[in-house]
Motif scaffolding. Structure first.
Motif, PDB file in Angstrom:
ATOM      1  N   PHE A  14       0.825  -0.717   0.090  1.00 55.38           N
ATOM      2  CA  PHE A  14       0.022  -0.032   0.361  1.00 55.38           C
ATOM      3  C   PHE A  14       0.707   1.985   0.211  1.00 55.38           C
ATOM      4  O   PHE A  14       0.708   1.987  -0.866  1.00 55.38           O
ATOM      5  CB  PHE A  14      -0.895  -0.251   0.994  1.00 55.38           C
ATOM      6  N   MET A  29      -7.838   6.866  -2.803  1.00 57.97           N
ATOM      7  CA  MET A  29      -7.495   5.094  -2.053  1.00 57.97           C
ATOM      8  C   MET A  29      -7.062   4.976  -0.536  1.00 57.97           C
ATOM      9  O   MET A  29      -7.875   4.444   0.123  1.00 57.97           O
ATOM     10  CB  MET A  29      -6.417   3.995  -2.997  1.00 57.97           C
ATOM     11  N   GLU A  30      -6.056   5.913  -0.448  1.00 57.29           N
ATOM     12  CA  GLU A  30      -5.889   5.869   0.833  1.00 57.29           C
ATOM     13  C   GLU A  30      -6.779   6.272   1.784  1.00 57.29           C
ATOM     14  O   GLU A  30      -7.025   6.193   2.831  1.00 57.29           O
ATOM     15  CB  GLU A  30      -4.616   7.072   0.909  1.00 57.29           C
ATOM     16  N   ARG A  32     -10.484   6.324   0.852  1.00 61.33           N
ATOM     17  CA  ARG A  32     -11.076   5.290   1.202  1.00 61.33           C
ATOM     18  C   ARG A  32     -10.381   3.708   2.252  1.00 61.33           C
ATOM     19  O   ARG A  32     -11.606   3.373   3.124  1.00 61.33           O
ATOM     20  CB  ARG A  32     -11.998   4.177   0.174  1.00 61.33           C
ATOM     21  N   ASN A  33      -9.581   3.311   1.977  1.00 63.08           N
ATOM     22  CA  ASN A  33      -9.110   2.894   2.602  1.00 63.08           C
ATOM     23  C   ASN A  33      -8.450   2.972   4.332  1.00 63.08           C
ATOM     24  O   ASN A  33      -8.593   1.593   4.769  1.00 63.08           O
ATOM     25  CB  ASN A  33      -7.638   1.695   1.675  1.00 63.08           C
ATOM     26  N   LEU A  39      -7.971  -4.740   5.929  1.00 58.19           N
ATOM     27  CA  LEU A  39      -7.601  -4.594   3.746  1.00 58.19           C
ATOM     28  C   LEU A  39      -6.145  -5.161   4.906  1.00 58.19           C
ATOM     29  O   LEU A  39      -5.525  -5.415   3.702  1.00 58.19           O
ATOM     30  CB  LEU A  39      -7.759  -3.527   3.620  1.00 58.19           C
TER      31      LEU A  39
END
Length: 76
Positions: A14, A29-30, A32-33, A39
């Motif tokens: 990641f 993405m950062e 959301r994740n 994850l």
């Protein structure tokens, strides 16, 4: 039950995506994740899996695939 499309994003992977990928998409993405600790946090993932007696996961990397980030010297 077998979950065959269970995404996992190892922390090192990641971090590398954030480092070499396109900046605009990486921010999304950062963000959301960061709300989905299972994850990248294996302890959290195992805690969730332990709540179900007959549950098995087959982890896989989510999109984008590593080769989308560039030629072999970058994507490997």
């Amino acid at each position: 039950k077998i979950d065959v499309f269970n995404h996992i994003i190892p922390k090192k992977y990641f971090d590398k995506i954030l480092d070499i990928g396109p900046r605009g998409k990486n921010r999304d993405m950062e963000k959301r994740n960061s709300k989905l600790p299972f994850l990248f946090d294996l302890d959290e993932r195992f805690r969730i899996m332990d709540m179900f007696n007959d549950y098995i996961q087959i982890p896989c990397l989510p999109h984008p695939p590593p080769e989308a980030f560039g030629p072999p010297p970058v994507s490997t």
